[in-house]
Scaffold this motif. Structure first.
Motif, PDB file in Angstrom:
ATOM      1  N   GLY A 725       0.810  -1.224   0.000  1.00 28.77           N
ATOM      2  CA  GLY A 725       0.000   0.000   0.000  1.00 28.77           C
ATOM      3  C   GLY A 725       0.837   1.264   0.000  1.00 28.77           C
ATOM      4  N   LYS A 726       1.912   1.277  -0.773  1.00 28.85           N
ATOM      5  CA  LYS A 726       2.870   2.396  -0.738  1.00 28.85           C
ATOM      6  C   LYS A 726       2.327   3.660  -1.393  1.00 28.85           C
ATOM      7  N   TRP A 727       1.321   3.537  -2.263  1.00 25.74           N
ATOM      8  CA  TRP A 727       0.768   4.729  -2.917  1.00 25.74           C
ATOM      9  C   TRP A 727      -0.710   4.825  -2.603  1.00 25.74           C
ATOM     10  N   LYS A 728      -1.134   6.028  -2.188  1.00 33.20           N
ATOM     11  CA  LYS A 728      -2.544   6.252  -1.846  1.00 33.20           C
ATOM     12  C   LYS A 728      -3.109   7.332  -2.750  1.00 33.20           C
ATOM     13  N   GLY A 768       3.159   3.010  -6.719  1.00 35.26           N
ATOM     14  CA  GLY A 768       3.298   1.790  -5.941  1.00 35.26           C
ATOM     15  C   GLY A 768       4.632   1.113  -6.228  1.00 35.26           C
ATOM     16  N   VAL A 769       4.753  -0.119  -5.762  1.00 34.71           N
ATOM     17  CA  VAL A 769       5.983  -0.894  -5.904  1.00 34.71           C
ATOM     18  C   VAL A 769       5.979  -1.638  -7.237  1.00 34.71           C
ATOM     19  N   VAL A 770       7.133  -1.647  -7.908  1.00 32.91           N
ATOM     20  CA  VAL A 770       7.275  -2.417  -9.142  1.00 32.91           C
ATOM     21  C   VAL A 770       7.277  -3.906  -8.786  1.00 32.91           C
ATOM     22  N   ALA A 771       6.337  -4.666  -9.366  1.00 33.25           N
ATOM     23  CA  ALA A 771       6.248  -6.098  -9.097  1.00 33.25           C
ATOM     24  C   ALA A 771       7.059  -6.875 -10.137  1.00 33.25           C
ATOM     25  N   MET A 772       7.071  -8.193 -10.007  1.00 38.36           N
ATOM     26  CA  MET A 772       7.896  -9.007 -10.901  1.00 38.36           C
ATOM     27  C   MET A 772       7.457  -8.897 -12.354  1.00 38.36           C
ATOM     28  N   ASP A 773       6.153  -8.932 -12.615  1.00 34.36           N
ATOM     29  CA  ASP A 773       5.645  -8.990 -13.987  1.00 34.36           C
ATOM     30  C   ASP A 773       4.762  -7.808 -14.370  1.00 34.36           C
ATOM     31  N   MET A 774       4.376  -7.000 -13.407  1.00 35.30           N
ATOM     32  CA  MET A 774       3.430  -5.913 -13.657  1.00 35.30           C
ATOM     33  C   MET A 774       3.843  -4.683 -12.857  1.00 35.30           C
ATOM     34  N   LEU A 775       3.316  -3.539 -13.271  1.00 34.90           N
ATOM     35  CA  LEU A 775       3.385  -2.339 -12.452  1.00 34.90           C
ATOM     36  C   LEU A 775       2.172  -1.481 -12.804  1.00 34.90           C
ATOM     37  N   MET A 776       1.961  -0.437 -12.016  1.00 32.47           N
ATOM     38  CA  MET A 776       0.785   0.408 -12.210  1.00 32.47           C
ATOM     39  C   MET A 776       1.194   1.844 -12.512  1.00 32.47           C
ATOM     40  N   LEU A 777       0.363   2.496 -13.342  1.00 33.33           N
ATOM     41  CA  LEU A 777       0.548   3.888 -13.708  1.00 33.33           C
ATOM     42  C   LEU A 777      -0.697   4.680 -13.330  1.00 33.33           C
ATOM     43  N   ASP A 778      -0.494   5.922 -12.943  1.00 32.56           N
ATOM     44  CA  ASP A 778      -1.615   6.831 -12.724  1.00 32.56           C
ATOM     45  C   ASP A 778      -1.899   7.554 -14.040  1.00 32.56           C
ATOM     46  N   VAL A 779      -3.036   7.247 -14.668  1.00 32.34           N
ATOM     47  CA  VAL A 779      -3.371   7.837 -15.974  1.00 32.34           C
ATOM     48  C   VAL A 779      -4.616   8.715 -15.865  1.00 32.34           C
ATOM     49  N   THR A 780      -4.904   9.183 -14.670  1.00 32.28           N
ATOM     50  CA  THR A 780      -6.097   9.990 -14.440  1.00 32.28           C
ATOM     51  C   THR A 780      -6.142  11.205 -15.362  1.00 32.28           C
TER      52      THR A 780
END
Length: 829
Positions: A725-728, A768-780
């Motif tokens: 939960g590093k990014w809120k 958030g944290v970079v995972a092994m196969d995925m990561l998330m972007l804020d595209v709002t």
């Protein structure tokens, strides 16, 4: 018909020797591109770096008997050759093709501008191919060499020609104008591309306008202010100078009055409707594209169609069917350890020759297969056409042909020397083909657009992770040439292909470099060199970190080890002696201050004795490594290293008693310290488009790492994203999950807002944290993001240098860290 005698008269050259009067059909400028020697005229060009006269003997031995030369030569060596002597071979090429152009009285469309030339040319071909037999520039052949090769294709059966012209400095367009002599001109746009050779943008426009000195009409967009001003001045000058040649201007604009006034652009569902007024009449077209570049290119084509008097119904129908243009040859990994070269959008003799060249460059598979459709609009009889195609395939060593189409199937007897099979349609092939039949081979998929060969490409390509690294082989070739242009005459070039060619690939890059004539390759470890040898690379290969366990492989595969200590020398000496070899090629590394690997000054006497002992070794080169050649603050240390290297290498060379190659300059030193070029230079990361100095501006981006959006989620304010939960979310947000992670080589330090990626030309922060196969972007903040959208990790606009800064590292680490599971796609423009 052209013969040596008639060409000699056209060029006003001296016919040094005439042994026959065979018909000449083809101009050959590059010895590597020989296809049909019997009807080829070899014109060796001379540049600062290369004199192609050195290949005359090779061409003669391969059956070429017609030559235009600019250097005196002994005719006795070539008793069956026709030889014409001229003052300048490039000028002779231009003169010959300009003469050829003037034999035709057909509409000739000349296209220039900063961007869009090739797209406009290819779209015009799509729009007009039903009405005319058209000859056009292959791919992007628009240079001082490309234009003559394009115009030489003109044949009596052609009813229209479309050629593009590009220039990089003043004085060039006057040559191209004489060769193309367009009756219809299109100036696509003006921008900053290739600006470095001109004082300002107006000088560049005026230089390009020379192409239209004799044209009947010029089509352009008034919305480029500098272009509009220059065109109006040019129009006035042409009018004063040539009263009988009234240049008509056909303008279009989205902002002001024009012949074709654009009054509406409506984008919807991957289509765009464009409304306009032409001669006070409301018109519209629909195109299957929504990007601004395509809209501009389509309007240029629309204006040309209106000028030619095509009906609005025909224009609307054909515009709606415009297709994507393959601007590049793509090479991808195929099924069953095969390689797929995809060129599935056009098929003519010119582009087939280019594709076969590219196929020949790739030597990793001994088996070469071509899947070829009917060739449309060649102007030749089917019998002679497919006999010529068969000859091209045989010359390039093609073992297997799959012909698709009724025409090529009718002429199957032409391909009796090649293992062949034929199918009336693409559907028939797809129904009957067994993918298991394709194994361990290079496969060229080459088809006219109507055959929809992209379906064949999808069948044969290996299904892989949607994250891909695109490698632009044309950009690598460009970058190599930029550095080569800085070299003094006679300086050799060693290309560094260690570490999987800085992440770009191994044999794919080495094949390109071998094709473009580099002198040496260097790898880090022996297994890299073995892989290159297995893929057909014959260049000398230096192994920079030889390990005793690989010495046998080094000998077996004719690799050349770097020796950097007495210990490693003694171990290799033992293996060479046991193998009963002498004069084995080695490279001696000297330590001049970096203190990583290398012999020191105190070692030289003993080293010389050991190297001469028993005649086991032949020193190919002596070299050292600069610690900070790119850094002005380290210039004093660089000079100190260079001075020590000069002393040490001279002493060692004197004791050896023979001359060896000396090299110390890396990519940055090639241009920052030209006095250190010595006998050879080592080109590393600069070849891949990265230079930490101002020379970066001359380089092209090579690598583009891209992925796709797997899923979109809308989350409320206060929700967290990712492990821990590093990014809120501070506000309601749109989150894109993309298919890349640290297992692909994306650094975990780039998480939590440190890194960004590009979607729809806008930057989106990694959250958030970079995972092994995925990561998330804020595209709002980015409009219209869709699942499946392309995401750029680094490339042209978002550079690898920028990514490295965000990760607090260097571009080397980013490039070499890209995982092998990331699919590499190679393409040539």
């Amino acid at each position: 018909m052209y013969t040596a005698e008639s060409i000699s008269k056209i060029l006003k050259g001296e016919l040094l020797q005439q042994t026959g009067n065979a018909e000449i059909e083809h101009i050959l400028l590059d010895s590597r591109k020989l296809l049909i020697p019997e009807t080829s005229l070899f014109i060796p060009l001379v540049s600062e770096r290369r004199n192609a006269h050195q290949y005359i003997d090779e061409m003669y031995q391969k059956g070429v008997s017609n030559f235009v030369v600019s250097e005196p030569m002994s005719t006795a060596q070539y008793p069956k050759a026709n030889i014409i002597l001229v003052k300048n071979s490039l000028q002779a090429l231009h003169t010959l093709v300009a003469y050829h152009r003037h034999q035709f009285q057909i509409p000739v469309i000349g296209i220039t501008g900063s961007n869009g030339k090739t797209i406009v040319k290819e779209w015009l071909f799509q729009l007009l191919e039903k009405d005319y037999n058209i000859v056009r520039s292959p791919k992007s052949y628009n240079s001082q060499i490309g234009v003559p090769l394009s115009v030489w294709q003109m044949k009596p059966e052609n009813q229209m020609a479309i050629f593009e012209a590009g220039i990089s400095q003043p004085g060039e367009m006057v040559n191209l104008e004489k060769i193309i002599r367009p009756t219809i001109g299109i100036f696509t746009n003006i921008g900053e591309a290739h600006n470095e050779g001109f004082l300002n943008i107006r000088q560049k426009v005026n230089e390009k306008l020379i192409l239209f000195m004799k044209s009947d009409v010029l089509i352009y967009c008034k919305d480029y202010l500098a272009l509009n001003e220059c065109v109006n001045n040019f129009h006035n000058l042409v009018g004063k100078r040539e009263i009988d040649n009234d240049l008509q201007l056909l303008t279009w604009s989205r902002k002001t009055d024009a012949d074709l006034r654009i009054i509406g652009v409506d984008k919807n569902d991957n289509h765009t409707r464009i409304d306009a007024l032409y001669k006070q009449e409301p018109l519209f077209i629909r195109i299957p594209f929504v990007d601004e570049g395509s809209i501009e290119n389509a309007i240029h084509c629309w204006a040309l169609m209106l000028y030619l008097g095509k009906s609005q119904a025909v224009i609307q129908e054909r515009m709606n069917l415009l297709g994507n243009i393959a601007m590049r040859l793509e090479m991808k990994q195929g099924i069953n350890n095969s390689t797929i070269i995809n060129d599935s959008y056009n098929s003519d003799l010119g582009s087939l020759a280019i594709a076969l060249e590219f196929l020949q460059q790739q030597r990793q598979h001994p088996q070469r297969t071509v899947i070829l459709s009917d060739i449309l609009q060649s102007g030749k009889s089917e019998g002679s056409l497919y006999e010529e195609v068969a000859g091209m395939l045989e010359k390039k060593g093609i073992q297997k042909l799959i012909g698709i189409g009724k025409n090529i199937s009718r002429e199957k007897q032409s391909f009796s020397k090649i293992k062949s099979s034929f199918y009336p349609t693409t559907e028939d092939f797809l129904k009957e083909v067994n993918p298991a039949d394709f194994q361990n081979e290079s496969i060229l998929v080459k088809g006219a657009r109507v055959f929809k060969f992209e379906r064949i490409g999808k069948l044969l390509e290996q299904k892989a992770h949607q994250t891909i690294l695109e490698i632009n082989l044309s950009a690598i070739a460009h970058n190599v040439k930029q550095y080569q242009a800085l070299l003094k005459p006679g300086i050799k070039l060693m290309a560094m292909v260690k570490a999987f060619s800085y992440g770009s690939g191994s044999f794919e890059i080495a094949s390109l470099l071998q094709f473009h004539g580099v002198d040496y390759l260097a790898v880090a470890y022996a297994d890299e060199g073995v892989e290159l040898r297995r893929a057909g690379i014959t260049l000398p290969i230096m192994v920079m970190n030889p390990e005793p366990s690989t010495f046998d492989a080094i000998l077996q595969w004719n690799l050349e080890p770097e020796l950097y200590s007495m210990h490693i020398l003694e171990q290799f000496e033992e293996v060479v002696r046991y193998a009963n070899k002498t004069d084995y090629p080695v490279h001696i590394k000297l330590d001049t201050g970096m203190h990583r690997l290398g012999f020191e000054q105190a070692d030289l006497d003993q080293l010389a004795i050991r190297l001469k002992e028993d005649g086991l070794f032949k020193v190919q080169s002596i070299f050292s490594h600069l610690a900070g050649s790119e850094d002005p603050a380290m210039d004093a240390f660089t000079r100190k290293q260079a001075q020590l290297f000069t002393q040490m290498s001279a002493l060692l060379q004197q004791q050896l008693g023979y001359a060896v190659i000396r090299h110390i300059a890396n990519s940055a030193a090639i241009h920052r310290h030209p006095d250190l070029q010595l006998d050879m230079v080592r080109l590393g990361i600069g070849m891949y488009g990265v230079d930490s100095t101002s020379f970066q501006d001359k380089l092209r981006n090579v690598s583009t790492l891209k992925t796709t959006v797997a899923q979109l989620k809308r989350i409320p304010a206060g929700d967290t994203v990712g492990y821990g939960g590093k990014w809120k979310a501070k506000v309601p947000s749109l989150i894109a999950t993309v298919r890349i992670g640290y297992a692909d080589g994306y650094d975990r330090k780039l998480g939590n807002g440190n890194g960004k990626m590009m979607i729809r030309t806008k930057l989106a922060p990694v959250i958030g944290v970079v995972a092994m196969d995925m990561l998330m972007l804020d595209v709002t903040h980015i409009a219209d993001v869709q699942e499946g959208d392309e995401v750029i990790v680094f490339g042209e606009e978002l550079t690898v240098q920028q990514l490295a800064k965000w990760a607090d590292t260097i571009p080397y680490e980013i490039l070499t860290g890209i995982s092998q599971r990331v699919k590499r796609v190679y393409f040539q423009e």
